[in-house]
Design a protein around this motif. Sequence first.
Motif, mmCIF file in Angstrom:
data_model
loop_
_atom_site.group_PDB
_atom_site.id
_atom_site.type_symbol
_atom_site.label_atom_id
_atom_site.label_comp_id
_atom_site.label_asym_id
_atom_site.label_seq_id
_atom_site.Cartn_x
_atom_site.Cartn_y
_atom_site.Cartn_z
ATOM 1 N N GLN A 15 11.438 -4.419 -25.282
ATOM 2 C CA GLN A 15 10.667 -5.530 -25.809
ATOM 3 C C GLN A 15 11.294 -6.022 -27.104
ATOM 4 N N VAL A 16 10.841 -7.177 -27.558
ATOM 5 C CA VAL A 16 11.286 -7.744 -28.825
ATOM 6 C C VAL A 16 10.063 -7.994 -29.687
ATOM 7 N N GLY A 17 10.249 -7.908 -30.982
ATOM 8 C CA GLY A 17 9.136 -8.138 -31.891
ATOM 9 C C GLY A 17 9.597 -8.827 -33.149
ATOM 10 N N ALA A 18 8.645 -9.442 -33.837
ATOM 11 C CA ALA A 18 8.921 -10.102 -35.111
ATOM 12 C C ALA A 18 8.139 -9.390 -36.202
ATOM 13 N N GLU B 111 14.674 -15.611 -30.741
ATOM 14 C CA GLU B 111 13.803 -16.740 -30.397
ATOM 15 C C GLU B 111 12.536 -16.254 -29.689
ATOM 16 N N ALA B 112 12.674 -15.282 -28.802
ATOM 17 C CA ALA B 112 11.510 -14.722 -28.111
ATOM 18 C C ALA B 112 10.595 -14.018 -29.108
ATOM 19 N N ALA B 113 11.175 -13.305 -30.066
ATOM 20 C CA ALA B 113 10.375 -12.631 -31.091
ATOM 21 C C ALA B 113 9.592 -13.657 -31.910
ATOM 22 N N ALA B 114 10.248 -14.769 -32.262
ATOM 23 C CA ALA B 114 9.561 -15.829 -33.012
ATOM 24 C C ALA B 114 8.440 -16.443 -32.189
ATOM 25 N N GLN B 115 8.657 -16.604 -30.896
ATOM 26 C CA GLN B 115 7.610 -17.134 -30.002
ATOM 27 C C GLN B 115 6.417 -16.181 -29.965
ATOM 28 N N GLU B 116 6.686 -14.881 -29.888
ATOM 29 C CA GLU B 116 5.596 -13.892 -29.899
ATOM 30 C C GLU B 116 4.822 -13.941 -31.215
ATOM 31 N N ALA B 117 5.543 -14.164 -32.329
ATOM 32 C CA ALA B 117 4.859 -14.269 -33.626
ATOM 33 C C ALA B 117 3.884 -15.438 -33.625
ATOM 34 N N TRP B 118 4.282 -16.548 -33.000
ATOM 35 C CA TRP B 118 3.376 -17.686 -32.907
ATOM 36 C C TRP B 118 2.186 -17.358 -32.001
ATOM 37 N N GLU B 119 2.472 -16.856 -30.790
ATOM 38 C CA GLU B 119 1.412 -16.622 -29.816
ATOM 39 C C GLU B 119 0.409 -15.571 -30.278
ATOM 40 N N GLU B 120 0.898 -14.483 -30.869
ATOM 41 C CA GLU B 120 0.025 -13.355 -31.211
ATOM 42 C C GLU B 120 -0.525 -13.391 -32.627
ATOM 43 N N ALA B 121 0.186 -14.057 -33.561
ATOM 44 C CA ALA B 121 -0.241 -14.017 -34.962
ATOM 45 C C ALA B 121 -0.424 -15.390 -35.592
ATOM 46 N N GLY B 122 -0.037 -16.451 -34.905
ATOM 47 C CA GLY B 122 -0.213 -17.789 -35.452
ATOM 48 C C GLY B 122 0.701 -18.092 -36.621
ATOM 49 N N VAL B 123 1.878 -17.467 -36.647
ATOM 50 C CA VAL B 123 2.820 -17.720 -37.738
ATOM 51 C C VAL B 123 4.121 -18.294 -37.188
ATOM 52 N N ARG B 124 4.715 -19.170 -37.992
ATOM 53 C CA ARG B 124 6.016 -19.735 -37.661
ATOM 54 C C ARG B 124 6.895 -19.634 -38.894
#
Length: 157
Positions: free
Chosen positions: A16-19, A57-70
Amino acid sequence: MSRTSRPRGPAFTARQVGALPWRRVGQGVEVCLVQTSSSRQWLPPKGWPMEGKSDPEAAAQEAWEEAGVRGQVDHAPLGRFRHLKGLKSGGTLPAEITLYALRTEEVRDDYPEARRPRRWAGVEEAAALVRSPELAALIRRFAADAMGEGDAEGESG
């Protein structure tokens, strides 16, 4: 959104990837954690690699989807940590998460998974909230490196 396949088996370790969303607060750094759906653990936003996106990029997308941050995601990983991913079936899947720092530029309250708790925490609090010693060490190392950069945009010294 198309996700890559996720093979399963007793010896398989999922990738998996994470931010690690972060922001400066005074002279320190805060990081953003979200609570997992299944086990209620605090973790950085994470998910499966995404077809057509690089891992950062996928990690950044997860940050948006799960935490509402960009914000701006680093392309070099901070490191990796292991985690037992909870499954809807009640079982677990061993996973190795590659973590990327994301300098937060925007925080929203309306995001896809807003029902999940989000928490900003100082470094030591965040390290204490997470269960993984590997992740706690990554958070501490990242914060020490970030504070050593001397990036004082808009700060007076």
